[in-house]
Design a protein around this motif. Structure first.
Motif, PDB file in Angstrom:
ATOM      1  N   ARG A 203       3.773 -12.634  -6.723  1.00 36.86           N
ATOM      2  CA  ARG A 203       3.689 -11.559  -5.746  1.00 36.86           C
ATOM      3  C   ARG A 203       5.082 -11.069  -5.364  1.00 36.86           C
ATOM      4  N   THR A 205       7.580  -8.170  -3.105  1.00 39.57           N
ATOM      5  CA  THR A 205       7.676  -7.284  -1.957  1.00 39.57           C
ATOM      6  C   THR A 205       8.293  -5.962  -2.391  1.00 39.57           C
ATOM      7  N   MET A 206       8.161  -4.959  -1.532  1.00 39.52           N
ATOM      8  CA  MET A 206       8.779  -3.672  -1.839  1.00 39.52           C
ATOM      9  C   MET A 206      10.300  -3.785  -1.837  1.00 39.52           C
ATOM     10  N   GLU A 210      12.677  -2.405  -4.839  1.00 38.09           N
ATOM     11  CA  GLU A 210      13.796  -1.480  -4.655  1.00 38.09           C
ATOM     12  C   GLU A 210      15.108  -2.069  -5.157  1.00 38.09           C
ATOM     13  N   PHE A 225       3.299   4.349  -5.536  1.00 33.88           N
ATOM     14  CA  PHE A 225       3.201   4.274  -4.073  1.00 33.88           C
ATOM     15  C   PHE A 225       3.410   5.632  -3.412  1.00 33.88           C
ATOM     16  N   GLU A 229       0.599   6.982  -0.907  1.00 30.01           N
ATOM     17  CA  GLU A 229       0.975   7.328   0.467  1.00 30.01           C
ATOM     18  C   GLU A 229       0.644   8.779   0.782  1.00 30.01           C
ATOM     19  N   ASP A 234      -2.322   3.051   2.974  1.00 30.77           N
ATOM     20  CA  ASP A 234      -1.285   2.183   3.522  1.00 30.77           C
ATOM     21  C   ASP A 234      -0.830   1.240   2.405  1.00 30.77           C
ATOM     22  N   THR A 235       0.309   1.544   1.800  1.00 33.63           N
ATOM     23  CA  THR A 235       0.745   0.772   0.635  1.00 33.63           C
ATOM     24  C   THR A 235       1.223  -0.630   1.005  1.00 33.63           C
ATOM     25  N   ALA A 236       1.417  -0.889   2.289  1.00 36.80           N
ATOM     26  CA  ALA A 236       1.765  -2.250   2.700  1.00 36.80           C
ATOM     27  C   ALA A 236       0.649  -3.225   2.348  1.00 36.80           C
ATOM     28  N   GLY A 237      -0.561  -2.709   2.215  1.00 36.45           N
ATOM     29  CA  GLY A 237      -1.690  -3.554   1.861  1.00 36.45           C
ATOM     30  C   GLY A 237      -2.011  -3.555   0.379  1.00 36.45           C
ATOM     31  N   PRO A 239      -1.183  -5.035  -3.072  1.00 36.42           N
ATOM     32  CA  PRO A 239      -0.404  -6.133  -3.648  1.00 36.42           C
ATOM     33  C   PRO A 239       0.279  -5.728  -4.956  1.00 36.42           C
TER      34      PRO A 239
END
Length: 357
Positions: A203, A205-206, A210, A225, A229, A234-237, A239
């Motif tokens: 997994r 993270t963004m 980046e 993303f 968006e 909600d791209t935080a959700g 995976p």
């Protein structure tokens, strides 16, 4: 003779002395045999066989001509990657076709270790390099510049305008792929990504995305993303799982994705290879594609068209990338230029509207 003299391979001078001819005549026997009298030519060749002289060193001829008539294809991937990966096979086909048309040979250059890569690229007998910048782009670029030979990168990366490159717009292409799934009605997504760096898999993270050193993987997430968006997702959700494109890492990602609910209705794989491995995993566990989950890939390799169901993908002109890179080295070796080729959304049977809630 000294021990060193007897151990060393015989030279052109040794052959000329043993055959009783000049070095120029001995050289012509191998390089311009038509201008040497038949009886002299046969005598020199007979002597060459008797002293195990294999012929002039090709590197010596290169110093005179300045050309090798060969293109090097360099990558930090294992050498087997050229033959195992469907994308790489099509790319090499395009490179080979262009080299055939120009009367050029192809040299494959591969090493993940920096010292080995430097040695392999500096000792390669080539007129220029095609840099297969899937990973390790900066190493490849640095070594190419040290050789002072023309080179073309098959990815723009973050190099600005300082090198010649040919690629696709990964951000725009990934947006179109995500838009296809959104138009079908999907709202729950997961991303099966390629490598972001050399640190591991799992997994991501963004922030990791980046900071990725492999810009193709980064840009495909960014494009995906941005489109999600724009549609209010909600791209935080959503995976993101980094994989190596191998069965074990893809399977581990899917195990985690489907162990924690709610399950996505759409899987976005960053390559057809990853998508096809995912399809095998889903099928083996009775998860229907596209009945339970839609699946998309990226590249447009032939294996995707032959899968069951056939794979929806973003097709890029893989062979044409290779052909144009070779032609650029041959036709404009001193120029710095950029070219972006078009991609095509290919909709097949692996995508459909999401199942009823």
């Amino acid at each position: 003779m000294s021990r060193n003299d007897t151990d060393r391979p015989p030279t052109l001078g040794d052959l000329a002395k043993a055959a009783g001819v000049s070095k120029g005549t001995a050289s012509n026997v191998f390089n311009r045999p038509d201008i040497v009298r038949a009886e002299v030519r046969e005598r020199v060749l007979e002597v060459a066989r008797s002293i195990n002289y294999a012929g002039p060193d090709p590197k010596g001829r290169l110093l005179g001509t300045g050309r090798v008539n060969a293109i090097g294809v360099a990558t930090t991937e294992p050498l087997a990657y050229f033959f195992d990966d469907p994308f790489a096979r099509i790319l090499m086909k395009g490179i080979a076709e262009a080299c055939d048309a120009e009367g050029l040979g192809v040299s494959l250059i591969s090493a993940s270790d920096e010292a080995d890569l430097a040695w392999n690229m500096h000792s390669a007998l080539v007129d220029g390099f095609v840099l297969f910048c899937l990973t390790g782009a900066q190493k490849l670029i640095a070594q190419s510049r040290e050789r002072r030979l023309p080179f073309v990168a098959l990815d723009f990366g973050d190099a600005g305008d300082t090198l010649s490159a040919i690629s696709i717009d990964n951000i725009a292409a990934s947006r179109r792929l995500a838009r296809h799934l959104l138009d079908l009605g999907h709202r729950r997504f997961a991303v099966l990504a390629m490598d972001f760096d050399n640190e591991g898999v799992g997994r991501a993270t963004m922030a990791q995305v980046e900071a990725a050193i492999y810009t193709t993987s980064r840009d495909r997430v960014i494009g995906t993303f941005r489109e999600l968006e724009a549609a209010g997702i909600d791209t935080a959700g959503v995976p993101i799982f980094e994989t190596t494109g191998e069965d074990a890492t893809v399977g581990a990602a899917l195990e985690e994705i489907f162990a924690t609910g709610p399950a996505p209705t759409a899987l976005i794989a960053q390559s057809d290879r990853i998508a096809l491995l995912a399809l095998d995993w889903l099928t083996a566990r009775g998860i229907a594609v596209p009945g339970d989950v839609s699946l998309v890939g990226f590249d447009g390799v032939p294996e995707g068209e032959a899968s069951d169901p056939p794979l929806t993908t973003m097709r890029q002109p893989i062979a044409e990338l290779g052909r144009r890179a070779v032609r650029a080295i041959v036709e404009r070796p001193t120029e710095i230029w950029r070219e972006t080729l078009d991609t095509e959304l290919v909709v097949r049977g692996s995508t459909a509207p999401p199942p009823p809630s």
